[in-house]
Motif scaffolding. Structure first.
Motif, PDB file in Angstrom:
ATOM      1  N   THR A  37       0.841  -1.201   0.000  1.00  0.00           N
ATOM      2  CA  THR A  37       0.000   0.000   0.000  1.00  0.00           C
ATOM      3  C   THR A  37       0.873   1.247   0.000  1.00  0.00           C
ATOM      4  O   THR A  37       0.595   2.213  -0.709  1.00  0.00           O
ATOM      5  CB  THR A  37      -0.921   0.005   1.242  1.00  0.00           C
ATOM      6  OG1 THR A  37      -1.748  -1.136   1.200  1.00  0.00           O
ATOM      7  CG2 THR A  37      -1.767   1.261   1.293  1.00  0.00           C
ATOM      8  N   LEU A  38       1.931   1.208   0.788  1.00  0.00           N
ATOM      9  CA  LEU A  38       2.841   2.364   0.827  1.00  0.00           C
ATOM     10  C   LEU A  38       3.593   2.520  -0.486  1.00  0.00           C
ATOM     11  O   LEU A  38       3.813   3.635  -0.953  1.00  0.00           O
ATOM     12  CB  LEU A  38       3.841   2.209   1.976  1.00  0.00           C
ATOM     13  CG  LEU A  38       3.285   2.360   3.384  1.00  0.00           C
ATOM     14  CD1 LEU A  38       4.377   2.079   4.402  1.00  0.00           C
ATOM     15  CD2 LEU A  38       2.692   3.737   3.584  1.00  0.00           C
ATOM     16  N   ALA A  39       3.975   1.418  -1.094  1.00  0.00           N
ATOM     17  CA  ALA A  39       4.771   1.478  -2.325  1.00  0.00           C
ATOM     18  C   ALA A  39       3.944   1.933  -3.520  1.00  0.00           C
ATOM     19  O   ALA A  39       4.467   2.578  -4.427  1.00  0.00           O
ATOM     20  CB  ALA A  39       5.387   0.116  -2.610  1.00  0.00           C
ATOM     21  N   ASP A  40       2.658   1.627  -3.529  1.00  0.00           N
ATOM     22  CA  ASP A  40       1.806   1.927  -4.682  1.00  0.00           C
ATOM     23  C   ASP A  40       1.217   3.325  -4.667  1.00  0.00           C
ATOM     24  O   ASP A  40       0.637   3.749  -5.665  1.00  0.00           O
ATOM     25  CB  ASP A  40       0.648   0.915  -4.766  1.00  0.00           C
ATOM     26  CG  ASP A  40       1.120  -0.479  -5.108  1.00  0.00           C
ATOM     27  OD1 ASP A  40       2.253  -0.613  -5.610  1.00  0.00           O
ATOM     28  OD2 ASP A  40       0.360  -1.430  -4.853  1.00  0.00           O
ATOM     29  N   ARG A  41       1.336   4.032  -3.592  1.00  0.00           N
ATOM     30  CA  ARG A  41       0.663   5.318  -3.464  1.00  0.00           C
ATOM     31  C   ARG A  41       1.640   6.457  -3.276  1.00  0.00           C
ATOM     32  O   ARG A  41       2.691   6.287  -2.675  1.00  0.00           O
ATOM     33  CB  ARG A  41      -0.280   5.302  -2.255  1.00  0.00           C
ATOM     34  CG  ARG A  41      -1.381   4.298  -2.311  1.00  0.00           C
ATOM     35  CD  ARG A  41      -2.472   4.806  -3.246  1.00  0.00           C
ATOM     36  NE  ARG A  41      -3.651   4.007  -3.215  1.00  0.00           N
ATOM     37  CZ  ARG A  41      -4.720   4.273  -2.483  1.00  0.00           C
ATOM     38  NH1 ARG A  41      -4.749   5.307  -1.711  1.00  0.00           N
ATOM     39  NH2 ARG A  41      -5.755   3.469  -2.541  1.00  0.00           N
ATOM     40  N   ASP A  42       1.246   7.603  -3.773  1.00  0.00           N
ATOM     41  CA  ASP A  42       1.987   8.826  -3.481  1.00  0.00           C
ATOM     42  C   ASP A  42       1.515   9.337  -2.132  1.00  0.00           C
ATOM     43  O   ASP A  42       0.322   9.344  -1.845  1.00  0.00           O
ATOM     44  CB  ASP A  42       1.719   9.894  -4.539  1.00  0.00           C
ATOM     45  CG  ASP A  42       2.329   9.546  -5.888  1.00  0.00           C
ATOM     46  OD1 ASP A  42       3.371   8.857  -5.892  1.00  0.00           O
ATOM     47  OD2 ASP A  42       1.756   9.953  -6.910  1.00  0.00           O
ATOM     48  N   LEU A  43       2.457   9.728  -1.326  1.00  0.00           N
ATOM     49  CA  LEU A  43       2.109  10.288  -0.025  1.00  0.00           C
ATOM     50  C   LEU A  43       2.159  11.805  -0.103  1.00  0.00           C
ATOM     51  O   LEU A  43       3.195  12.388  -0.393  1.00  0.00           O
ATOM     52  CB  LEU A  43       3.059   9.792   1.058  1.00  0.00           C
ATOM     53  CG  LEU A  43       2.837   8.391   1.567  1.00  0.00           C
ATOM     54  CD1 LEU A  43       3.880   8.018   2.609  1.00  0.00           C
ATOM     55  CD2 LEU A  43       1.458   8.218   2.141  1.00  0.00           C
ATOM     56  N   ASN A  44       1.025  12.394   0.108  1.00  0.00           N
ATOM     57  CA  ASN A  44       0.937  13.853   0.207  1.00  0.00           C
ATOM     58  C   ASN A  44      -0.168  14.157   1.212  1.00  0.00           C
ATOM     59  O   ASN A  44      -0.892  13.254   1.627  1.00  0.00           O
ATOM     60  CB  ASN A  44       0.686  14.487  -1.176  1.00  0.00           C
ATOM     61  CG  ASN A  44      -0.564  13.971  -1.847  1.00  0.00           C
ATOM     62  OD1 ASN A  44      -1.618  13.907  -1.224  1.00  0.00           O
ATOM     63  ND2 ASN A  44      -0.443  13.590  -3.113  1.00  0.00           N
ATOM     64  N   PRO A  45      -0.316  15.390   1.589  1.00  0.00           N
ATOM     65  CA  PRO A  45      -1.310  15.706   2.622  1.00  0.00           C
ATOM     66  C   PRO A  45      -2.732  15.248   2.283  1.00  0.00           C
ATOM     67  O   PRO A  45      -3.507  14.910   3.174  1.00  0.00           O
ATOM     68  CB  PRO A  45      -1.238  17.229   2.746  1.00  0.00           C
ATOM     69  CG  PRO A  45       0.155  17.559   2.333  1.00  0.00           C
ATOM     70  CD  PRO A  45       0.504  16.558   1.274  1.00  0.00           C
ATOM     71  N   GLU A  46      -3.093  15.179   1.015  1.00  0.00           N
ATOM     72  CA  GLU A  46      -4.452  14.779   0.641  1.00  0.00           C
ATOM     73  C   GLU A  46      -4.659  13.256   0.724  1.00  0.00           C
ATOM     74  O   GLU A  46      -5.778  12.794   0.926  1.00  0.00           O
ATOM     75  CB  GLU A  46      -4.791  15.246  -0.785  1.00  0.00           C
ATOM     76  CG  GLU A  46      -4.931  16.750  -0.936  1.00  0.00           C
ATOM     77  CD  GLU A  46      -3.576  17.434  -1.097  1.00  0.00           C
ATOM     78  OE1 GLU A  46      -2.653  16.832  -1.689  1.00  0.00           O
ATOM     79  OE2 GLU A  46      -3.434  18.557  -0.600  1.00  0.00           O
ATOM     80  N   THR A  47      -3.627  12.478   0.526  1.00  0.00           N
ATOM     81  CA  THR A  47      -3.776  11.017   0.470  1.00  0.00           C
ATOM     82  C   THR A  47      -3.335  10.301   1.740  1.00  0.00           C
ATOM     83  O   THR A  47      -3.534   9.089   1.861  1.00  0.00           O
ATOM     84  CB  THR A  47      -2.966  10.450  -0.716  1.00  0.00           C
ATOM     85  OG1 THR A  47      -1.576  10.727  -0.512  1.00  0.00           O
ATOM     86  CG2 THR A  47      -3.465  11.008  -2.034  1.00  0.00           C
ATOM     87  N   VAL A  48      -2.735  11.020   2.664  1.00  0.00           N
ATOM     88  CA  VAL A  48      -2.185  10.375   3.864  1.00  0.00           C
ATOM     89  C   VAL A  48      -3.258   9.606   4.634  1.00  0.00           C
ATOM     90  O   VAL A  48      -3.047   8.452   5.025  1.00  0.00           O
ATOM     91  CB  VAL A  48      -1.482  11.407   4.785  1.00  0.00           C
ATOM     92  CG1 VAL A  48      -1.241  10.843   6.171  1.00  0.00           C
ATOM     93  CG2 VAL A  48      -0.178  11.843   4.184  1.00  0.00           C
TER      94      VAL A  48
END
Length: 180
Positions: free
Chosen positions: A112-123
């Motif tokens: 899940t961490l590897a497939d997603r971009d982490l930014n304030p909207e998706t955290v």
């Protein structure tokens, strides 16, 4: 024919115990949580998933059937040994299943961490998915490892009891007034 009837009797008795045990567990769970039975079942399915539940139930059933079949051969250690081994392997399978699903949950969480971009909207979404996968990981261990230990203990204690009863009956000394 006798062995078929014996197997059916054991199966019927175990099915009755399983249904009764399931009802008791459901009653305890409903009494200890604010959830209704349907919501509780939905929560358990969401937490563990149908694959884990089906495999877990199958292995526990095999272990319990093997335990019940031990009693069918109190005087035949070779035939009884097959059931003891089957029960022990099924019990070990429960532990292996729990640890496998633990690793699966951790892997899915890392994925899940590897497939997603982490930014304030998706955290918040990513953390929610991550905790869901980690919940699967740790709950399977919390349920599976103690269940496996209890099943192994039941099988081994029952085997030792059967062996002790057989040894006692061989060593029984007739009393002075006995005709034998």
């Amino acid at each position: 024919m006798t062995s078929v009837l014996s197997a059916l009797a054991v199966g019927s008795r175990l099915l009755s115990y399983a249904i009764g045990g399931g009802v008791v567990l459901l009653a305890i769970a409903v009494a200890s949580t604010p959830l209704k039975p349907s919501a509780l079942v939905d929560t358990v399915l969401a937490m563990f998933g149908p694959a884990f539940i089906a495999l877990f139930a199958t292995l526990v059933s095999v272990s319990l059937i093997a335990t019940a079949r031990q009693s069918a051969y109190p005087q035949d250690p070779l035939r009884r040994r097959v059931w003891v081994e089957l029960g022990m392997h099924a019990s070990s399978g429960v532990a292996t299943l729990a640890l496998t699903f633990t690793l699966l949950g951790i892997s899915l969480g890392i994925g899940t961490l590897a497939d997603r971009d982490l930014n304030p909207e998706t955290v918040s979404t990513v953390v929610s998915e991550l905790t869901g996968h980690f919940s699967l990981a740790f709950m399977t261990t919390v349920v599976g490892l103690p269940a496996a230990s209890v099943l192994r203990a039941i099988i081994q204690v029952k085997e030792r009891r059967i062996q002790a009863q057989a040894a006692t009956s061989r060593l029984a000394i007739p009393h002075a007034g006995d005709p034998s």
